[in-house]
Scaffold this motif. Structure first.
Motif, PDB file in Angstrom:
ATOM      1  N   TYR A   1     -26.616 -23.865  16.296  1.00 44.38           N
ATOM      2  CA  TYR A   1     -26.441 -22.959  17.437  1.00 44.38           C
ATOM      3  C   TYR A   1     -26.546 -21.506  16.986  1.00 44.38           C
ATOM      4  O   TYR A   1     -27.153 -20.678  17.661  1.00 44.38           O
ATOM      5  CB  TYR A   1     -25.078 -23.183  18.102  1.00 44.38           C
ATOM      6  CG  TYR A   1     -24.969 -24.458  18.902  1.00 44.38           C
ATOM      7  CD1 TYR A   1     -26.095 -25.196  19.232  1.00 44.38           C
ATOM      8  CD2 TYR A   1     -23.731 -24.918  19.351  1.00 44.38           C
ATOM      9  CE1 TYR A   1     -25.991 -26.367  19.965  1.00 44.38           C
ATOM     10  CE2 TYR A   1     -23.617 -26.083  20.099  1.00 44.38           C
ATOM     11  CZ  TYR A   1     -24.742 -26.804  20.391  1.00 44.38           C
ATOM     12  OH  TYR A   1     -24.628 -27.954  21.133  1.00 44.38           O
TER      13      TYR A   1
ATOM     14  N   LEU B   1     -27.132 -18.259  19.506  1.00 46.17           N
ATOM     15  CA  LEU B   1     -26.139 -18.400  20.578  1.00 46.17           C
ATOM     16  C   LEU B   1     -24.842 -17.622  20.320  1.00 46.17           C
ATOM     17  O   LEU B   1     -23.979 -17.550  21.192  1.00 46.17           O
ATOM     18  CB  LEU B   1     -25.809 -19.879  20.811  1.00 46.17           C
ATOM     19  CG  LEU B   1     -26.999 -20.792  21.155  1.00 46.17           C
ATOM     20  CD1 LEU B   1     -26.512 -22.111  21.705  1.00 46.17           C
ATOM     21  CD2 LEU B   1     -27.934 -20.140  22.152  1.00 46.17           C
TER      22      LEU B   1
ATOM     23  N   ILE C   1     -21.384 -22.700  26.325  1.00 47.65           N
ATOM     24  CA  ILE C   1     -22.537 -23.486  25.870  1.00 47.65           C
ATOM     25  C   ILE C   1     -22.421 -24.905  26.399  1.00 47.65           C
ATOM     26  O   ILE C   1     -23.367 -25.467  26.957  1.00 47.65           O
ATOM     27  CB  ILE C   1     -22.613 -23.499  24.328  1.00 47.65           C
ATOM     28  CG1 ILE C   1     -23.004 -22.114  23.799  1.00 47.65           C
ATOM     29  CG2 ILE C   1     -23.599 -24.559  23.842  1.00 47.65           C
ATOM     30  CD1 ILE C   1     -22.872 -21.977  22.288  1.00 47.65           C
TER      31      ILE C   1
ATOM     32  N   LEU D   1     -23.069 -24.979  30.179  1.00 44.51           N
ATOM     33  CA  LEU D   1     -24.469 -24.779  30.550  1.00 44.51           C
ATOM     34  C   LEU D   1     -25.331 -25.951  30.099  1.00 44.51           C
ATOM     35  O   LEU D   1     -26.269 -26.342  30.788  1.00 44.51           O
ATOM     36  CB  LEU D   1     -24.989 -23.463  29.972  1.00 44.51           C
ATOM     37  CG  LEU D   1     -24.419 -22.195  30.630  1.00 44.51           C
ATOM     38  CD1 LEU D   1     -24.926 -20.940  29.925  1.00 44.51           C
ATOM     39  CD2 LEU D   1     -24.761 -22.137  32.125  1.00 44.51           C
ATOM     40  N   LYS D   2     -24.982 -26.520  28.954  1.00 41.02           N
ATOM     41  CA  LYS D   2     -25.711 -27.704  28.489  1.00 41.02           C
ATOM     42  C   LYS D   2     -25.541 -28.857  29.471  1.00 41.02           C
ATOM     43  O   LYS D   2     -26.504 -29.491  29.892  1.00 41.02           O
ATOM     44  CB  LYS D   2     -25.204 -28.120  27.095  1.00 41.02           C
ATOM     45  CG  LYS D   2     -26.184 -27.821  25.984  1.00 41.02           C
ATOM     46  CD  LYS D   2     -25.613 -28.048  24.594  1.00 41.02           C
ATOM     47  CE  LYS D   2     -24.519 -29.084  24.500  1.00 41.02           C
ATOM     48  NZ  LYS D   2     -24.929 -30.217  23.608  1.00 41.02           N
TER      49      LYS D   2
ATOM     50  N   ILE E   1     -30.025 -20.904  27.210  1.00 39.91           N
ATOM     51  CA  ILE E   1     -28.663 -20.451  26.922  1.00 39.91           C
ATOM     52  C   ILE E   1     -28.731 -19.190  26.061  1.00 39.91           C
ATOM     53  O   ILE E   1     -27.981 -18.234  26.255  1.00 39.91           O
ATOM     54  CB  ILE E   1     -27.855 -21.563  26.223  1.00 39.91           C
ATOM     55  CG1 ILE E   1     -27.781 -22.801  27.138  1.00 39.91           C
ATOM     56  CG2 ILE E   1     -26.461 -21.074  25.855  1.00 39.91           C
ATOM     57  CD1 ILE E   1     -27.047 -23.984  26.547  1.00 39.91           C
TER      58      ILE E   1
ATOM     59  N   TYR F   1     -29.390 -16.273  28.185  1.00 40.86           N
ATOM     60  CA  TYR F   1     -28.151 -15.826  28.833  1.00 40.86           C
ATOM     61  C   TYR F   1     -27.323 -14.960  27.885  1.00 40.86           C
ATOM     62  O   TYR F   1     -26.806 -13.908  28.272  1.00 40.86           O
ATOM     63  CB  TYR F   1     -27.345 -17.032  29.322  1.00 40.86           C
ATOM     64  CG  TYR F   1     -25.924 -16.691  29.670  1.00 40.86           C
ATOM     65  CD1 TYR F   1     -25.618 -15.993  30.840  1.00 40.86           C
ATOM     66  CD2 TYR F   1     -24.874 -17.035  28.819  1.00 40.86           C
ATOM     67  CE1 TYR F   1     -24.314 -15.663  31.143  1.00 40.86           C
ATOM     68  CE2 TYR F   1     -23.569 -16.713  29.126  1.00 40.86           C
ATOM     69  CZ  TYR F   1     -23.291 -16.020  30.285  1.00 40.86           C
ATOM     70  OH  TYR F   1     -21.998 -15.689  30.579  1.00 40.86           O
TER      71      TYR F   1
ATOM     72  N   GLN G   1     -27.336 -23.127  38.488  1.00 41.20           N
ATOM     73  CA  GLN G   1     -26.815 -24.285  37.762  1.00 41.20           C
ATOM     74  C   GLN G   1     -25.753 -24.999  38.590  1.00 41.20           C
ATOM     75  O   GLN G   1     -25.632 -26.219  38.532  1.00 41.20           O
ATOM     76  CB  GLN G   1     -26.252 -23.859  36.405  1.00 41.20           C
ATOM     77  CG  GLN G   1     -27.299 -23.313  35.457  1.00 41.20           C
ATOM     78  CD  GLN G   1     -28.573 -24.130  35.418  1.00 41.20           C
ATOM     79  OE1 GLN G   1     -29.617 -23.693  35.893  1.00 41.20           O
ATOM     80  NE2 GLN G   1     -28.493 -25.332  34.891  1.00 41.20           N
TER      81      GLN G   1
END
Lengths: 149, 149
Positions: free
Chosen positions: A21, A26, A50, A53-54, A63, A66, A87
């Motif tokens: 990540y 991220l 994370i 959103l995942k 992501i 974002y 989302q």
DNA sequence: TTAACAGATAAACTTGGCTTTAGGTCAAGA
DNA sequence: TCTTGACCTAAAGCCAAGTTTATCTGTTAA
């Protein structure tokens, strides 16, 4: 401040995933002390986001986008707001699909309960597709309905 | 009886996917006339079940196993029943997770609505993590709660 | 008769999200 | 001193679920 190993234990995420990540960008604000990653509460909250959103269906690269918006400050509030709105709609739709899936699974449980009791599927096949017990018919019809998107 | 192209159009599934499913053994009863696949209503219902089991988290190889159980007749009713029961539980759990995800997304929508109205995140940060408006606090707390599996 | 389709196969390729491997640094304890 | 363990990187590998490609066959329409 936490080391990568501590975060891994606390959050139950493999160290390799945390590094992945990070490599994907991220954690744009993460500090390092002589090469060693230092996770703060900010990064822990980021892990929460994370995950969220995942689960909502976003890919890692989006992501990351974002996270970049977050780094841009208040000018990106509208984009970020829109992302979460989209989302939210996506997850609402997915839950609906899963409710339908669930009704199919419930129907199948009834189906096999009945088949086991009867020793065969003959009686069920006579009831299909429109003469099932009322409650079961509802499950069946819902599971077989088309989505008009 | 339908050709692969007709099924593809009716069900909105690529021809290549239908052939892939067939190759993986998901249509053990499908007929062929001089090499050409003939899909019947049985195969259309199978597609429904494939979709359902896939959404419930099952892999192709396990769906194949189910199809084989079906071919074995009444002796496999209990296994089939158990499969659907397990997948039902799995989907119920996933819906719960998605509800939590949804609350996080709702919270974030409120968050950015507020940030846009204020022009910054200062007021929100003062409210975090325990002094949010009652309704929003509920979303936030739910989204940040741990699952005890 | 020839071109365009729809069907078929086998095998290679793609994608996303990690995980594993190989090799290196550094600090602490036996 | 030496070895163990936690950290680091870059690069290769893995997996599921398709998709694409190359090549072939058979039918119909101009």
């Amino acid at each position: 401040m936490y080391t990568i190993g501590q975060v891994s234990q606390m959050c139950n995420i493999p160290v390799s995933t945390l590094r992945y990540y990070d490599k994907e960008g991220l954690f744009p604000h993460m500090e390092r002390v002589s090469g060693i990653r230092k996770f703060s509460d900010r990064e822990l909250e980021t892990l929460h986001i994370i995950d969220c959103l995942k689960k909502s269906g976003l890919e890692i690269r989006d992501i990351k986008k974002y996270m970049q918006w977050c780094a841009e400050g208040s000018s990106s509030y509208p984009q970020r707001r829109e992302l979460f709105e989209n989302q939210k709609k996506a997850v609402e739709k997915e839950i609906e699909h899963l409710q339908k899936t669930l009704d199919m699974l419930r129907f199948k449980c009834w189906y096999y309960d009945t088949a086991i009791a009867d020793g065969n599927e003959d009686r069920i096949n006579e009831m299909l597709p429109n003469n099932l017990p009322v409650d079961i018919q509802k499950l069946y019809d819902h599971a077989h309905s088309d989505d008009e998107d």
